[in-house]
Design an enzyme around this catalytic site. Structure first.
Site, PDB file in Angstrom:
ATOM      1  N   GLU A 135       0.805  -1.231   0.000  1.00  0.00           N
ATOM      2  CA  GLU A 135       0.000   0.000   0.000  1.00  0.00           C
ATOM      3  C   GLU A 135       0.839   1.283   0.000  1.00  0.00           C
ATOM      4  OE1 GLU A 135      -0.586  -2.628   1.938  1.00  0.00           O
ATOM      5  OE2 GLU A 135      -2.566  -3.325   1.327  1.00  0.00           O
ATOM      6  N   HIS A 209      -6.099  -8.382   8.504  1.00  0.00           N
ATOM      7  CA  HIS A 209      -6.020  -8.891   7.135  1.00  0.00           C
ATOM      8  C   HIS A 209      -4.759  -8.470   6.375  1.00  0.00           C
ATOM      9  CE1 HIS A 209      -6.572  -5.086   5.004  1.00  0.00           C
ATOM     10  NE2 HIS A 209      -7.331  -4.740   6.000  1.00  0.00           N
TER      11      HIS A 209
HETATM   12  C1  UD1 Z   1      -6.906  -5.721  -0.445  1.00  0.00           C
HETATM   13  C2  UD1 Z   1      -5.946  -4.559  -0.608  1.00  0.00           C
HETATM   14  C3  UD1 Z   1      -5.605  -3.952   0.741  1.00  0.00           C
HETATM   15  C4  UD1 Z   1      -6.859  -3.593   1.505  1.00  0.00           C
HETATM   16  C5  UD1 Z   1      -7.774  -4.806   1.580  1.00  0.00           C
HETATM   17  C6  UD1 Z   1      -9.072  -4.401   2.225  1.00  0.00           C
HETATM   18  C7  UD1 Z   1      -4.262  -4.643  -2.407  1.00  0.00           C
HETATM   19  C8  UD1 Z   1      -2.978  -5.207  -2.842  1.00  0.00           C
HETATM   20  N1  UD1 Z   1      -4.699  -5.040  -1.202  1.00  0.00           N
HETATM   21  O1  UD1 Z   1      -6.236  -6.757   0.243  1.00  0.00           O
HETATM   22  O2  UD1 Z   1      -4.827  -2.784   0.553  1.00  0.00           O
HETATM   23  O3  UD1 Z   1      -6.494  -3.177   2.801  1.00  0.00           O
HETATM   24  O4  UD1 Z   1      -8.056  -5.282   0.268  1.00  0.00           O
HETATM   25  O5  UD1 Z   1      -9.800  -5.499   2.660  1.00  0.00           O
HETATM   26  O6  UD1 Z   1      -4.873  -3.881  -3.116  1.00  0.00           O
HETATM   27  N2  UD1 Z   1     -11.464 -12.544  -1.317  1.00  0.00           N
HETATM   28  C9  UD1 Z   1     -12.689 -13.136  -1.572  1.00  0.00           C
HETATM   29  N3  UD1 Z   1     -13.801 -12.338  -1.632  1.00  0.00           N
HETATM   30  C10 UD1 Z   1     -13.755 -10.981  -1.426  1.00  0.00           C
HETATM   31  C11 UD1 Z   1     -12.506 -10.405  -1.157  1.00  0.00           C
HETATM   32  C12 UD1 Z   1     -11.365 -11.187  -1.127  1.00  0.00           C
HETATM   33  O7  UD1 Z   1     -12.794 -14.334  -1.741  1.00  0.00           O
HETATM   34  O8  UD1 Z   1     -14.802 -10.320  -1.499  1.00  0.00           O
HETATM   35  C13 UD1 Z   1     -10.246 -13.405  -1.300  1.00  0.00           C
HETATM   36  C14 UD1 Z   1      -9.882 -13.926  -2.691  1.00  0.00           C
HETATM   37  O9  UD1 Z   1      -9.346 -15.207  -2.581  1.00  0.00           O
HETATM   38  C15 UD1 Z   1      -8.803 -12.946  -3.133  1.00  0.00           C
HETATM   39  C16 UD1 Z   1      -8.097 -12.713  -1.818  1.00  0.00           C
HETATM   40  O10 UD1 Z   1      -9.134 -12.645  -0.848  1.00  0.00           O
HETATM   41  O11 UD1 Z   1      -7.961 -13.439  -4.124  1.00  0.00           O
HETATM   42  C17 UD1 Z   1      -7.210 -11.508  -1.765  1.00  0.00           C
HETATM   43  O12 UD1 Z   1      -7.865 -10.312  -2.193  1.00  0.00           O
HETATM   44  P1  UD1 Z   1      -6.954  -9.027  -2.553  1.00  0.00           P
HETATM   45  O13 UD1 Z   1      -7.852  -7.896  -2.899  1.00  0.00           O
HETATM   46  O14 UD1 Z   1      -5.908  -9.395  -3.537  1.00  0.00           O
HETATM   47  O15 UD1 Z   1      -6.182  -8.752  -1.215  1.00  0.00           O
HETATM   48  P2  UD1 Z   1      -6.704  -8.265   0.195  1.00  0.00           P
HETATM   49  O16 UD1 Z   1      -5.886  -8.965   1.207  1.00  0.00           O
HETATM   50  O17 UD1 Z   1      -8.175  -8.373   0.245  1.00  0.00           O
HETATM   51  N1  UDP Z   2     -15.713  -3.395   7.660  1.00  0.00           N
HETATM   52  C1  UDP Z   2     -16.949  -3.961   7.352  1.00  0.00           C
HETATM   53  N2  UDP Z   2     -17.193  -5.257   7.713  1.00  0.00           N
HETATM   54  C2  UDP Z   2     -16.271  -6.015   8.350  1.00  0.00           C
HETATM   55  C3  UDP Z   2     -14.995  -5.446   8.640  1.00  0.00           C
HETATM   56  C4  UDP Z   2     -14.758  -4.134   8.266  1.00  0.00           C
HETATM   57  O1  UDP Z   2     -17.816  -3.295   6.778  1.00  0.00           O
HETATM   58  O2  UDP Z   2     -16.553  -7.189   8.648  1.00  0.00           O
HETATM   59  C5  UDP Z   2     -15.443  -2.004   7.215  1.00  0.00           C
HETATM   60  C6  UDP Z   2     -14.818  -1.086   8.234  1.00  0.00           C
HETATM   61  O3  UDP Z   2     -15.802  -0.430   9.003  1.00  0.00           O
HETATM   62  C7  UDP Z   2     -14.030  -0.110   7.367  1.00  0.00           C
HETATM   63  C8  UDP Z   2     -13.614  -0.962   6.187  1.00  0.00           C
HETATM   64  O4  UDP Z   2     -14.484  -2.092   6.184  1.00  0.00           O
HETATM   65  O5  UDP Z   2     -14.841   0.950   6.873  1.00  0.00           O
HETATM   66  C9  UDP Z   2     -12.186  -1.378   6.338  1.00  0.00           C
HETATM   67  O6  UDP Z   2     -11.887  -2.392   5.430  1.00  0.00           O
HETATM   68  P1  UDP Z   2     -10.599  -3.282   5.578  1.00  0.00           P
HETATM   69  O7  UDP Z   2     -10.231  -3.388   7.001  1.00  0.00           O
HETATM   70  O8  UDP Z   2     -10.883  -4.531   4.818  1.00  0.00           O
HETATM   71  O9  UDP Z   2      -9.518  -2.478   4.742  1.00  0.00           O
HETATM   72  P2  UDP Z   2      -8.477  -1.301   5.089  1.00  0.00           P
HETATM   73  O10 UDP Z   2      -9.240  -0.155   5.624  1.00  0.00           O
HETATM   74  O11 UDP Z   2      -7.486  -1.855   6.033  1.00  0.00           O
HETATM   75  O12 UDP Z   2      -7.855  -1.019   3.774  1.00  0.00           O
END
Ligand code: UD1
Ligand code: UDP
Length: 374
Positions: A135, A209
């Protein structure tokens, strides 16, 4: 008179939550803006939850998510697929949010097409390129190619100035997350009965996460939770587990079927906001939760060693505790035992916005592109 064509792009849950109020604001003025929404669906289920809550129907859905996807693939697909979207809708400005791979690649795609880009939540920095990964570099990159920088706080404005971004295009707007939170808390009273919480116990809300916490750190967090629940019979832990398999596997392995630990699916934003409000303490590595919890008066222990959101740490409602098991346990125990410490950290403060960020951003876009309206 022509309209200002605004293409808003997002792909993950937090981007959707933070862009939704802006999309809704643009939609209020159909005579001025042609609002076009493109979702990359870097997340699928977790994105759809937010689209449903805010009633947003995307004009383009790139539907890119694959199980356990990697950074190269997400970057390449967004970069390439956005080329066609931009060519088809010919926007005056493309809006991206924050620091995800969707944001970085969509900004680059627009830059290649020579379309100006506005960066919502610009200027956040840890100044450490591997924390958070990827990020920190995503946002540096997005800031470098963007023309308009919508920075949430004084600190983010200063960070942009240090990065030699021209002052003329830096705007302090507040963070749209507060627009989303205030709207949601006001308009939705969610039912949490399905979690089966015991009302006589203190609720600790946990989310984790981050990529840099995969492996040992996330296992340490789980072990700390086990120890805390064992030592404190008056607490219960709720963990809506992120769908990333790198999170799901260790968390379920270590915490499934344990007394007073509730592992649940990622929650819709409205019930999650209610749960934040009803929790005693929040433990998280999330960026968005760090911004929301202080305005709800909830102490936050951040499961990271650095943060790009230093404001609430300075106010004392958020504390960085890292991912060492013993440190997490002792910091949490202090908060559970020491009333004064708890009181100090549960002051309601809100350094991140006043709920009007989307209005400000919309006004700025209108002013910058006013020539289109004459
Ligand atoms: C991503 C973002 C991170 C953000 C996070 C919020 C990048 C590199 N990472 O990380 O900055 O903080 O989202 O949550 O942009 N998956 C599902 N269903 C969903 C979402 C995710 O199955 O709705 C699973 C899938 O297997 C997917 C994996 O999670 O391939 C990873 O998703 P990805 O968006 O690549 O990474 P995050 O860890 O979610
Ligand atoms: N959030 C949500 N449901 C959940 C966990 C988080 O709606 O079960 C919301 C939370 O209130 C915040 C956003 O998701 O607004 C944060 O997302 P996440 O932690 O996945 O990503 P980050 O902010 O770290 O990028």
């Amino acid at each position: 008179m022509s309209k200002i064509r605004v293409l808003t792009v997002f792909g993950t849950r937090p981007e959707a939550i933070k862009m939704a109020p802006l999309v809704k604001e643009l939609e209020k003025y159909p005579d001025i803006f042609k609002s076009i929404v493109c979702v990359t669906a870097q997340h699928r289920q977790m994105l759809d939850q937010v689209l449903k809550l805010f009633d947003i129907k995307p004009d383009f859905d790139l539907n890119i998510m694959k199980p356990n996807q990697n950074l190269w693939k997400v970057t390449a697909e967004v970069l390439l697929l956005m080329k066609d979207v931009i060519e088809e809708c010919n926007p005056d400005i493309v809006l991206v949010h924050g620091d995800t791979t969707t944001s970085m690649a969509a900004a680059l795609s627009a830059f290649y097409a020579k379309v100006p880009v506005g960066h919502v939540e610009a200027g956040l920095r840890t100044f450490d390129k591997y924390y958070p990964f990827p990020e920190e570099i995503n946002r540096v990159f997005a800031d470098a190619v963007c023309t308009y920088h919508f920075a949430p706080t004084d600190t983010s404005v200063e960070n942009l100035k240090k990065s030699a971004i021209p002052d003329t295009h830096i705007y302090k707007t507040g963070n749209t997350v507060i627009d989303a939170l205030l709207h949601t808390v006001e308009n939705n009273k969610a039912d949490l009965s399905y979690i089966n919480l015991d009302p006589s116990l203190k609720t600790i809300l946990l989310t984790s996460h981050r990529r840099e916490n995969f492996g040992e750190p996330i296992r340490n967090i789980c072990k700390a939770v086990l120890e805390l629940v064992e030592k404190n019979k008056d607490i219960q832990v709720v963990y809506p587990v992120h769908l990333n398999p790198n999170v799901q596997e260790p968390v379920h392995e270590l915490l499934d079927n344990k007394e007073r630990i509730h592992l649940i699916e990622p929650m819709e934003y409205a019930p999650f906001s209610t749960l934040m409000k009803e929790s005693h303490i929040i433990m998280t590595d999330s960026g968005g939760v760090q911004e929301e919890a202080p305005s709800l008066g909830k102490p936050v222990l951040v499961l990271r060693s650095t943060t790009e959101r230093p404001e609430a740490v300075e106010y004392g409602t958020v504390k960085l505790v890292g991912t060492e098991k013993d440190v997490i346990v002792s910091e949490m125990q202090k908060l559970l035992d020491d009333e004064q410490e708890y009181k100090k950290m549960s002051e309601s403060i809100n350094p991140y916005g006043d709920g009007l960020a989307s209005k400000r951003i919309t006004e700025i876009i209108k002013k910058e592109f006013s020539y289109k309206l004459s």
